[in-house]
Motif scaffolding. Structure first.
Motif, PDB file in Angstrom:
ATOM      1  N   ASN A  18     -65.454  11.268  -3.013  1.00  0.00           N
ATOM      2  CA  ASN A  18     -65.339  10.361  -1.868  1.00  0.00           C
ATOM      3  C   ASN A  18     -66.680   9.721  -1.526  1.00  0.00           C
ATOM      4  O   ASN A  18     -66.740   8.536  -1.197  1.00  0.00           O
ATOM      5  CB  ASN A  18     -64.736  11.068  -0.663  1.00  0.00           C
ATOM      6  N   TYR A  19     -67.750  10.501  -1.608  1.00  0.00           N
ATOM      7  CA  TYR A  19     -69.095   9.934  -1.412  1.00  0.00           C
ATOM      8  C   TYR A  19     -69.366   8.883  -2.496  1.00  0.00           C
ATOM      9  O   TYR A  19     -69.915   7.823  -2.211  1.00  0.00           O
ATOM     10  CB  TYR A  19     -70.181  11.014  -1.478  1.00  0.00           C
ATOM     11  N   LEU A  20     -68.972   9.184  -3.721  1.00  0.00           N
ATOM     12  CA  LEU A  20     -69.179   8.255  -4.821  1.00  0.00           C
ATOM     13  C   LEU A  20     -68.416   6.952  -4.576  1.00  0.00           C
ATOM     14  O   LEU A  20     -68.951   5.862  -4.811  1.00  0.00           O
ATOM     15  CB  LEU A  20     -68.757   8.894  -6.149  1.00  0.00           C
ATOM     16  N   LYS A  21     -67.196   7.060  -4.080  1.00  0.00           N
ATOM     17  CA  LYS A  21     -66.413   5.859  -3.746  1.00  0.00           C
ATOM     18  C   LYS A  21     -67.116   5.051  -2.657  1.00  0.00           C
ATOM     19  O   LYS A  21     -67.145   3.822  -2.703  1.00  0.00           O
ATOM     20  CB  LYS A  21     -65.012   6.247  -3.270  1.00  0.00           C
ATOM     21  N   GLN A  22     -67.670   5.751  -1.668  1.00  0.00           N
ATOM     22  CA  GLN A  22     -68.393   5.071  -0.587  1.00  0.00           C
ATOM     23  C   GLN A  22     -69.646   4.374  -1.120  1.00  0.00           C
ATOM     24  O   GLN A  22     -69.964   3.257  -0.725  1.00  0.00           O
ATOM     25  CB  GLN A  22     -68.764   6.069   0.520  1.00  0.00           C
ATOM     26  N   ILE A  23     -70.339   5.026  -2.032  1.00  0.00           N
ATOM     27  CA  ILE A  23     -71.533   4.443  -2.647  1.00  0.00           C
ATOM     28  C   ILE A  23     -71.153   3.165  -3.390  1.00  0.00           C
ATOM     29  O   ILE A  23     -71.815   2.135  -3.265  1.00  0.00           O
ATOM     30  CB  ILE A  23     -72.214   5.472  -3.593  1.00  0.00           C
ATOM     31  N   ASN A  24     -70.060   3.221  -4.144  1.00  0.00           N
ATOM     32  CA  ASN A  24     -69.596   2.045  -4.873  1.00  0.00           C
ATOM     33  C   ASN A  24     -69.197   0.928  -3.906  1.00  0.00           C
ATOM     34  O   ASN A  24     -69.513  -0.237  -4.129  1.00  0.00           O
ATOM     35  CB  ASN A  24     -68.431   2.418  -5.792  1.00  0.00           C
ATOM     36  N   SER A  25     -68.536   1.303  -2.841  1.00  0.00           N
ATOM     37  CA  SER A  25     -68.119   0.343  -1.824  1.00  0.00           C
ATOM     38  C   SER A  25     -69.337  -0.316  -1.167  1.00  0.00           C
ATOM     39  O   SER A  25     -69.360  -1.533  -0.951  1.00  0.00           O
ATOM     40  CB  SER A  25     -67.257   1.052  -0.778  1.00  0.00           C
ATOM     41  N   ASN A  26     -70.361   0.482  -0.849  1.00  0.00           N
ATOM     42  CA  ASN A  26     -71.608  -0.053  -0.286  1.00  0.00           C
ATOM     43  C   ASN A  26     -72.187  -1.112  -1.216  1.00  0.00           C
ATOM     44  O   ASN A  26     -72.601  -2.187  -0.783  1.00  0.00           O
ATOM     45  CB  ASN A  26     -72.659   1.049  -0.109  1.00  0.00           C
ATOM     46  N   TYR A  27     -72.214  -0.773  -2.501  1.00  0.00           N
ATOM     47  CA  TYR A  27     -72.803  -1.670  -3.490  1.00  0.00           C
ATOM     48  C   TYR A  27     -71.998  -2.961  -3.619  1.00  0.00           C
ATOM     49  O   TYR A  27     -72.568  -4.055  -3.625  1.00  0.00           O
ATOM     50  CB  TYR A  27     -72.917  -0.961  -4.838  1.00  0.00           C
ATOM     51  N   GLU A  28     -70.683  -2.832  -3.725  1.00  0.00           N
ATOM     52  CA  GLU A  28     -69.826  -4.023  -3.843  1.00  0.00           C
ATOM     53  C   GLU A  28     -70.000  -4.924  -2.610  1.00  0.00           C
ATOM     54  O   GLU A  28     -70.057  -6.148  -2.728  1.00  0.00           O
ATOM     55  CB  GLU A  28     -68.357  -3.623  -4.003  1.00  0.00           C
ATOM     56  N   SER A  32     -71.590  -8.742  -2.555  1.00  0.00           N
ATOM     57  CA  SER A  32     -70.765  -9.896  -2.190  1.00  0.00           C
ATOM     58  C   SER A  32     -71.272 -10.617  -0.941  1.00  0.00           C
ATOM     59  O   SER A  32     -71.146 -11.826  -0.823  1.00  0.00           O
ATOM     60  CB  SER A  32     -69.301  -9.488  -2.012  1.00  0.00           C
ATOM     61  N   THR A  33     -71.875  -9.865  -0.008  1.00  0.00           N
ATOM     62  CA  THR A  33     -72.321 -10.487   1.249  1.00  0.00           C
ATOM     63  C   THR A  33     -73.814 -10.776   1.267  1.00  0.00           C
ATOM     64  O   THR A  33     -74.258 -11.662   2.002  1.00  0.00           O
ATOM     65  CB  THR A  33     -72.011  -9.584   2.461  1.00  0.00           C
ATOM     66  N   GLY A  34     -74.580 -10.000   0.507  1.00  0.00           N
ATOM     67  CA  GLY A  34     -76.033 -10.140   0.535  1.00  0.00           C
ATOM     68  C   GLY A  34     -76.643  -9.579   1.809  1.00  0.00           C
ATOM     69  O   GLY A  34     -77.837  -9.668   2.042  1.00  0.00           O
ATOM     70  N   GLU A  35     -75.797  -8.962   2.631  1.00  0.00           N
ATOM     71  CA  GLU A  35     -76.246  -8.420   3.919  1.00  0.00           C
ATOM     72  C   GLU A  35     -77.094  -7.169   3.716  1.00  0.00           C
ATOM     73  O   GLU A  35     -76.685  -6.230   3.051  1.00  0.00           O
ATOM     74  CB  GLU A  35     -75.022  -8.069   4.775  1.00  0.00           C
ATOM     75  N   GLN A  36     -78.278  -7.202   4.302  1.00  0.00           N
ATOM     76  CA  GLN A  36     -79.195  -6.071   4.225  1.00  0.00           C
ATOM     77  C   GLN A  36     -78.934  -5.123   5.397  1.00  0.00           C
ATOM     78  O   GLN A  36     -78.946  -5.539   6.541  1.00  0.00           O
ATOM     79  CB  GLN A  36     -80.642  -6.586   4.271  1.00  0.00           C
ATOM     80  N   LYS A  37     -78.680  -3.867   5.091  1.00  0.00           N
ATOM     81  CA  LYS A  37     -78.447  -2.861   6.142  1.00  0.00           C
ATOM     82  C   LYS A  37     -79.785  -2.347   6.669  1.00  0.00           C
ATOM     83  O   LYS A  37     -80.786  -2.324   5.947  1.00  0.00           O
ATOM     84  CB  LYS A  37     -77.635  -1.681   5.597  1.00  0.00           C
ATOM     85  N   ASP A  38     -79.770  -1.882   7.909  1.00  0.00           N
ATOM     86  CA  ASP A  38     -80.980  -1.321   8.506  1.00  0.00           C
ATOM     87  C   ASP A  38     -81.295   0.029   7.865  1.00  0.00           C
ATOM     88  O   ASP A  38     -80.422   0.891   7.757  1.00  0.00           O
ATOM     89  CB  ASP A  38     -80.804  -1.147  10.018  1.00  0.00           C
ATOM     90  N   PHE A  39     -82.532   0.188   7.455  1.00  0.00           N
ATOM     91  CA  PHE A  39     -82.929   1.406   6.755  1.00  0.00           C
ATOM     92  C   PHE A  39     -82.767   2.653   7.626  1.00  0.00           C
ATOM     93  O   PHE A  39     -82.206   3.651   7.187  1.00  0.00           O
ATOM     94  CB  PHE A  39     -84.377   1.309   6.260  1.00  0.00           C
ATOM     95  N   ARG A  86     -77.668  10.908  -6.650  1.00  0.00           N
ATOM     96  CA  ARG A  86     -78.792  10.781  -5.723  1.00  0.00           C
ATOM     97  C   ARG A  86     -79.559   9.485  -5.987  1.00  0.00           C
ATOM     98  O   ARG A  86     -80.043   8.849  -5.063  1.00  0.00           O
ATOM     99  CB  ARG A  86     -79.700  12.005  -5.834  1.00  0.00           C
ATOM    100  N   GLU A  87     -79.642   9.113  -7.252  1.00  0.00           N
ATOM    101  CA  GLU A  87     -80.349   7.890  -7.623  1.00  0.00           C
ATOM    102  C   GLU A  87     -79.619   6.646  -7.112  1.00  0.00           C
ATOM    103  O   GLU A  87     -80.233   5.763  -6.516  1.00  0.00           O
ATOM    104  CB  GLU A  87     -80.471   7.824  -9.146  1.00  0.00           C
ATOM    105  N   ILE A  88     -78.305   6.564  -7.332  1.00  0.00           N
ATOM    106  CA  ILE A  88     -77.586   5.342  -6.945  1.00  0.00           C
ATOM    107  C   ILE A  88     -77.221   5.299  -5.464  1.00  0.00           C
ATOM    108  O   ILE A  88     -76.842   4.257  -4.949  1.00  0.00           O
ATOM    109  CB  ILE A  88     -76.339   5.077  -7.821  1.00  0.00           C
ATOM    110  N   CYS A  89     -77.357   6.421  -4.792  1.00  0.00           N
ATOM    111  CA  CYS A  89     -77.018   6.493  -3.363  1.00  0.00           C
ATOM    112  C   CYS A  89     -77.814   5.455  -2.566  1.00  0.00           C
ATOM    113  O   CYS A  89     -77.231   4.634  -1.845  1.00  0.00           O
ATOM    114  CB  CYS A  89     -77.296   7.901  -2.861  1.00  0.00           C
ATOM    115  N   ALA A  90     -79.120   5.474  -2.691  1.00  0.00           N
ATOM    116  CA  ALA A  90     -79.955   4.512  -1.967  1.00  0.00           C
ATOM    117  C   ALA A  90     -79.877   3.128  -2.603  1.00  0.00           C
ATOM    118  O   ALA A  90     -79.855   2.115  -1.901  1.00  0.00           O
ATOM    119  CB  ALA A  90     -81.393   4.985  -1.924  1.00  0.00           C
ATOM    120  N   GLN A  91     -79.789   3.089  -3.931  1.00  0.00           N
ATOM    121  CA  GLN A  91     -79.716   1.807  -4.632  1.00  0.00           C
ATOM    122  C   GLN A  91     -78.497   0.996  -4.223  1.00  0.00           C
ATOM    123  O   GLN A  91     -78.512  -0.225  -4.293  1.00  0.00           O
ATOM    124  CB  GLN A  91     -79.672   2.026  -6.150  1.00  0.00           C
ATOM    125  N   SER A  92     -77.439   1.677  -3.806  1.00  0.00           N
ATOM    126  CA  SER A  92     -76.185   0.988  -3.472  1.00  0.00           C
ATOM    127  C   SER A  92     -76.338   0.024  -2.298  1.00  0.00           C
ATOM    128  O   SER A  92     -75.479  -0.822  -2.085  1.00  0.00           O
ATOM    129  CB  SER A  92     -75.088   2.010  -3.165  1.00  0.00           C
TER     130      SER A  92
END
Length: 126
Positions: A18-28, A32-39, A86-92
């Protein structure tokens, strides 16, 4: 006791999927939006949560593999999935992350988690 261990391992692995799905969703979403989230309010809390959970999951998974010795799964695969998630978590959260590399890593992690779930099901059936 064995049945309980299998159930715990399955529950933890499903949560990680489920975390992996969320990571993929964050990335997608960011692609698509180019919106930068607050760190500090979005990225860091999510990454911390995933890191905390993966620390727990990887130790449990390694112990489970050592104890039950599934045929088609080794500790190195679990450790690799642990490092990769762990690597793709932040990259997403960053649109500049390489699409090809991200997706390759995502599929690799997903494959290992699916394989683990299959092995758990086999052990539950024994």
């Amino acid at each position: 006791m064995e049945h309980k261990e299998h159930k715990i391992m399955k529950t933890k692995t499903i949560k990680l999927k489920n975390y992996l799905k969320q990571i993929n969703s964050n990335y997608e979403n960011v692609r698509s939006t180019g919106e930068q989230k607050d760190f500090y309010t979005v990225i860091q809390p999510f990454v911390d949560e995933v890191y905390e959970f993966t620390d727990e999951w990887v130790e449990y998974a390694k112990n489970w593999i050592h104890k039950y010795k599934p045929k088609n799964l080794v500790v190195q695969q679990v450790e690799s999935a642990f490092e990769n998630i762990r690597e793709i978590c932040a990259q997403s959260f960053f649109a500049k992350t390489s699409y090809r590399r991200f997706k390759h890593t995502f599929h690799s992690i997903n494959y290992t988690l699916e394989k683990l779930l299959t092995e758990i099901s086999k052990k539950e059936a024994d």
